[in-house]
Structures are given as C-alpha cells and as structure tokens.
Design an enzyme around this catalytic site. Sequence first.
Site, mmCIF file in Angstrom:
data_model
loop_
_atom_site.group_PDB
_atom_site.id
_atom_site.type_symbol
_atom_site.label_atom_id
_atom_site.label_comp_id
_atom_site.label_asym_id
_atom_site.label_seq_id
_atom_site.Cartn_x
_atom_site.Cartn_y
_atom_site.Cartn_z
ATOM 1 N N THR A 260 0.837 -1.217 0.000
ATOM 2 C CA THR A 260 0.000 0.000 0.000
ATOM 3 C C THR A 260 0.864 1.258 0.000
ATOM 4 O OG1 THR A 260 -0.238 0.085 2.410
ATOM 5 C CG2 THR A 260 -1.916 -1.147 1.199
ATOM 6 N N ILE B 235 16.215 -7.951 6.731
ATOM 7 C CA ILE B 235 17.250 -7.061 7.263
ATOM 8 C C ILE B 235 18.367 -6.902 6.223
ATOM 9 C CG2 ILE B 235 19.046 -6.851 9.073
ATOM 10 C CD1 ILE B 235 16.372 -6.492 10.350
ATOM 11 N N HIS C 62 8.446 3.614 8.933
ATOM 12 C CA HIS C 62 8.216 2.775 10.111
ATOM 13 C C HIS C 62 6.901 3.208 10.767
ATOM 14 C CE1 HIS C 62 9.155 0.138 13.423
ATOM 15 N NE2 HIS C 62 8.742 1.103 14.225
ATOM 16 N N GLU D 177 23.317 1.707 9.968
ATOM 17 C CA GLU D 177 23.579 0.343 10.435
ATOM 18 C C GLU D 177 22.807 -0.013 11.717
ATOM 19 O OE1 GLU D 177 25.676 2.769 9.957
ATOM 20 O OE2 GLU D 177 26.338 3.278 11.986
ATOM 21 N N ALA E 34 -1.063 8.761 8.169
ATOM 22 C CA ALA E 34 0.352 9.141 8.320
ATOM 23 C C ALA E 34 1.227 8.562 7.202
ATOM 24 C CB ALA E 34 0.865 8.723 9.689
HETATM 25 C C1 GAR Z 1 3.645 -0.677 6.746
HETATM 26 O O1 GAR Z 1 2.807 -0.416 7.836
HETATM 27 C C2 GAR Z 1 5.065 -0.256 7.073
HETATM 28 O O2 GAR Z 1 5.140 0.901 7.849
HETATM 29 C C3 GAR Z 1 5.538 -1.453 7.857
HETATM 30 O O3 GAR Z 1 5.009 -2.560 7.154
HETATM 31 C C4 GAR Z 1 3.785 -2.185 6.525
HETATM 32 C C5 GAR Z 1 3.850 -2.531 5.062
HETATM 33 O O4 GAR Z 1 2.611 -2.350 4.422
HETATM 34 N N1 GAR Z 1 6.972 -1.491 7.948
HETATM 35 C C6 GAR Z 1 7.619 -1.918 9.040
HETATM 36 O O5 GAR Z 1 7.059 -2.357 10.018
HETATM 37 C C7 GAR Z 1 9.127 -1.820 8.951
HETATM 38 N N2 GAR Z 1 9.730 -1.925 10.252
HETATM 39 P P1 GAR Z 1 2.475 -2.207 2.864
HETATM 40 O O6 GAR Z 1 3.159 -3.424 2.227
HETATM 41 O O7 GAR Z 1 0.994 -2.226 2.620
HETATM 42 O O8 GAR Z 1 3.112 -0.912 2.437
#
Ligand code: GAR
Length: 207
Positions: free
Chosen positions: A15, A95, A112, A150, A182
């Site tokens: 998304t 990672i 994030h 890092e 957000a």
């Molecule tokens: C989103 O909420 C993003 O912020 C999170 O994964 C989701 C991906 O959704 N990322 C993390 O948690 C990274 N630490 P999407 O595939 O629908 O964009």
Amino acid sequence: MLKTKIAVMVSGGGTNLQALIDAQEKGLLKSGEIVLVVSGNETAHALERAKKHGIPSVVVSKKICGSQTEFETKIQSALKEHGIQLIILAGFMSILSPDFVSKWPKRIINIHPSLIPSFCGKGFYGLRVHETALRYGVKVTGATVHFVNEIPDGGEIILQKSVPVYKNDTPEKLQRRVMERAEWMILPRAAELISRKIMKEGADYGL
Ligand code: GAR
C-alpha cells in the site's frame, strides 16, 4: 534536470508502494521516478501493483539465496543495472546488513509505523508495532520516515506524523489509521524531498 532514479523495496501488500505510485501519477512526486520494484517475496501483492503501472520488478528471495551475501549481491546488481540513486524501503521485511547499508549513505529511506524512538528496532515490524503500542496504552502513535543506517530504525529522522489511538482500537484498526493518516502522506512527501536533493546534487556535480 534528470529525475532521481528510485527503487522501492517491498515484501507484502504494497500500500505504501501504491501511495508512491499515486503521488508520481498526480505530480506530487516529480523530482524522482520509480524505475524498479524489488520484492523479497514472490507472492507479494506489491508485484501486481508494479505490473499494473508498468514498473519493472525483480524478486530476490532470501529463502532461495544461500546466504545474506548472495541475497545482497543479487539486490545490488539489480540496483546497478537500473542506475538506482535512491532506495525506498516500503514494508521490506528482510534485514539489510551494515555492509550493504554503508554503501548507500543517506540514499536509503524507510517508513516505520510508529513515532521513533517508540516501538522500533529489532523485532518491531508490521502489526507487532501496533500490538505493543496498544498494550503499552499510548494515546498517540504515528509513523516515521528516516534514513537507514547500520542501527535498526536508528537513522536520522526525515518526517513524522502523529495519529490518535482510540479506546476500542484493535491492532488492525490502528494499523489502518496509521497508514491512512500518516504513512501514505509522509512517505511520498519524503520521497520528493530526498529525490529533489539528490537531483540538485547531481546537477551541482555535473553528473
Ligand atoms: C507498513 O505499515 C510499514 O510501515 C511497515 O510494514 C507495513 C507494510 O505495508 N513497515 C515496518 O514495520 C518496517 N519496520 P504495505 O506493504 O501495505 O506498504
């Protein structure tokens, strides 16, 4: 001036990739162009989104690669082949090693789903972030776009946006609100800010 060439790295629904594509189509993302989608997962719905908008994609699965080195070598060669200047991690769940990250100083940004430094670092991704925020009882959460270094989720913050937490929230409801109010707003904005900076630097140095 030539636009900054962007690779968006994904693992799931995509998304946030969609928000970037929409921003590009509406002209909100105008200093950069998404020229490649890298997926860590062959079944990611994000790949369908890329295809629908004619954006080339490549799947680099950690499971299939024998080692982290092989995984990262494959990613690096795809990035090189497409002349990538900026990497956007948009829900990329693997990672990247310090060695990889050190090759791209201030050229990798990540979204994030919390207000860093809360609920971030190793083990905090996807729904887990919202589950922890609800368990903690915070009344405000949000999203952060930051440079990747890092330290997991430890790079310089570029943009943040807060979102209220409501009494009857579930992790899923909160995740959706954080995305809608957000993530999908600040990620395209940050992509434009950083793309513009890279585009100008390129011009300054006569690249
Ligand atoms: C989103 O909420 C993003 O912020 C999170 O994964 C989701 C991906 O959704 N990322 C993390 O948690 C990274 N630490 P999407 O595939 O629908 O964009």
